[in-house]
Design a protein around this motif. Structure first.
Motif, PDB file in Angstrom:
ATOM      1  N   ARG A 117      62.382 101.398  12.376  1.00 17.79           N
ATOM      2  CA  ARG A 117      63.293 102.482  12.759  1.00 17.79           C
ATOM      3  C   ARG A 117      64.704 101.941  13.007  1.00 17.79           C
ATOM      4  N   LYS A 118      64.801 100.800  13.680  1.00 16.80           N
ATOM      5  CA  LYS A 118      66.106 100.215  13.970  1.00 16.80           C
ATOM      6  C   LYS A 118      66.809  99.762  12.697  1.00 16.80           C
ATOM      7  N   SER A 139      61.335  93.675   2.114  1.00 16.65           N
ATOM      8  CA  SER A 139      60.180  93.749   3.002  1.00 16.65           C
ATOM      9  C   SER A 139      60.004  92.444   3.768  1.00 16.65           C
ATOM     10  N   MET A 140      59.163  92.475   4.818  1.00 20.09           N
ATOM     11  CA  MET A 140      58.914  91.288   5.624  1.00 20.09           C
ATOM     12  C   MET A 140      58.271  90.178   4.789  1.00 20.09           C
ATOM     13  N   LYS A 141      58.817  88.991   4.896  1.00 22.22           N
ATOM     14  CA  LYS A 141      58.237  87.870   4.155  1.00 22.22           C
ATOM     15  C   LYS A 141      57.129  87.211   4.981  1.00 22.22           C
ATOM     16  N   PRO A 142      56.019  86.877   4.355  1.00 20.29           N
ATOM     17  CA  PRO A 142      54.958  86.172   5.076  1.00 20.29           C
ATOM     18  C   PRO A 142      55.337  84.718   5.292  1.00 20.29           C
ATOM     19  N   SER A 143      54.877  84.130   6.378  1.00 19.81           N
ATOM     20  CA  SER A 143      55.118  82.709   6.616  1.00 19.81           C
ATOM     21  C   SER A 143      53.995  82.155   7.482  1.00 19.81           C
ATOM     22  N   ALA A 158      55.165  99.466   5.854  1.00 22.31           N
ATOM     23  CA  ALA A 158      54.634 100.808   5.596  1.00 22.31           C
ATOM     24  C   ALA A 158      55.534 101.896   6.171  1.00 22.31           C
ATOM     25  N   ALA A 159      56.167 101.608   7.328  1.00 18.35           N
ATOM     26  CA  ALA A 159      56.963 102.636   8.010  1.00 18.35           C
ATOM     27  C   ALA A 159      58.360 102.782   7.447  1.00 18.35           C
ATOM     28  N   PHE A 160      58.960 101.685   7.023  1.00 21.07           N
ATOM     29  CA  PHE A 160      60.380 101.728   6.648  1.00 21.07           C
ATOM     30  C   PHE A 160      60.686 102.769   5.571  1.00 21.07           C
ATOM     31  N   PRO A 161      59.922 102.830   4.458  1.00 17.92           N
ATOM     32  CA  PRO A 161      60.258 103.832   3.428  1.00 17.92           C
ATOM     33  C   PRO A 161      60.254 105.258   3.955  1.00 17.92           C
ATOM     34  N   THR A 171      67.280 101.281  -1.289  1.00 17.20           N
ATOM     35  CA  THR A 171      66.067 100.922  -2.022  1.00 17.20           C
ATOM     36  C   THR A 171      65.281  99.884  -1.229  1.00 17.20           C
ATOM     37  N   PHE A 172      64.002 100.141  -1.043  1.00 20.28           N
ATOM     38  CA  PHE A 172      63.132  99.192  -0.351  1.00 20.28           C
ATOM     39  C   PHE A 172      62.438  98.311  -1.381  1.00 20.28           C
ATOM     40  N   ILE A 173      62.563  96.997  -1.201  1.00 22.58           N
ATOM     41  CA  ILE A 173      61.995  96.045  -2.152  1.00 22.58           C
ATOM     42  C   ILE A 173      60.740  95.424  -1.553  1.00 22.58           C
TER      43      ILE A 173
END
Length: 231
Positions: A117-118, A139-143, A158-161, A171-173
């Motif tokens: 949301r932020k 999107s969040m990168k895994p680490s 899941a929430a951002f779009p 555009t969400f990548i």
């Protein structure tokens, strides 16, 4: 002795004042930039975000033909980026903004949904500041080091779009699967279990380049990709 005490008192007062003033000063200056303002190009890509952007030293190699501006802040939370991003201007508007942030917020205990949301609120404000500029959010990168927070990271994805629905300029990548091996982060792609090495950035950039090529005007992509660089 009296002079010493007075001097010590002044020193402590100045130091205390600067401790409280420093965050305000930092939040009122533009984002850092790896490209001089006088060299700004209409083929510029502004990469804005936290340390995953700040440490991306191979941007030129990973995005050939574009003029890449590295505008990340090491260790920054969304609020710290927002304060400076919205105070940043340029005589030449970038061709696009590429944004990555929120990983530090989640690592600090924020939920994925609140973080999404932020970020959505910030990029919406950025889209109003630069109305002709498309914005790409990664999107969040895994680490390996932040694998315990992966559940919240996926909730963010899941929430951002949903939060940007209706804003055609954002555009969400979905990127990051290329960093996984057998469902877990590939340790060979990280320098410190959180940040990527050159090989990791090269893989991460694949989905980002594809999204830019797919979403931006083909004439702009072709012109910038084919522009001649001085030797």
């Amino acid at each position: 002795m009296l002079k010493f005490l007075i001097g010590l008192g002044v020193f402590v007062a100045v130091l205390t004042g600067w401790t409280y003033l420093r965050p305000w000063v930092i939040n009122h200056i533009p984002l850092p930039d790896s490209v001089a303002a006088s060299d700004a190009s209409r083929c510029g890509l502004w990469f804005i975000g936290s340390s995953s952007i700040e440490k991306w030293r191979t941007l030129d190699r990973d995005f050939p033909g574009w003029q890449t501006h590295r505008r990340g802040i090491d260790g920054a939370l969304i609020g710290q980026i927002a304060a400076r991003a919205l105070r940043t201007d340029s005589a030449v508007a970038p061709a696009a903004l590429i944004f990555y942030a929120g990983e530090n917020d989640i690592a600090s205990g924020a939920s994925g949904i609140d973080t999404a949301r932020k970020v959505a609120q910030l990029v919406d404000a950025m889209s109003r500041k630069w109305p002709s500029v498309p914005i790409f959010v990664i999107s969040m990168k895994p680490s390996p080091g932040r694998w315990p927070q992966r559940g919240e990271q996926l909730r963010y994805d899941a929430a951002f779009p949903q939060f940007i629905r209706g804003n055609q300029k954002i555009t969400f990548i979905t990127a990051g699967k290329v960093l996984l091996r057998h469902g877990l982060p590939d340790n060979s792609l990280y320098v410190d279990n959180i940040h990527l090495n050159a090989a990791g950035y090269a893989l991460w950039s694949i989905n980002i380049r594809q999204a830019i090529d797919r979403s931006m005007a083909s004439s702009v992509v072709a012109s910038c990709r084919n522009r001649v660089h001085p030797s």
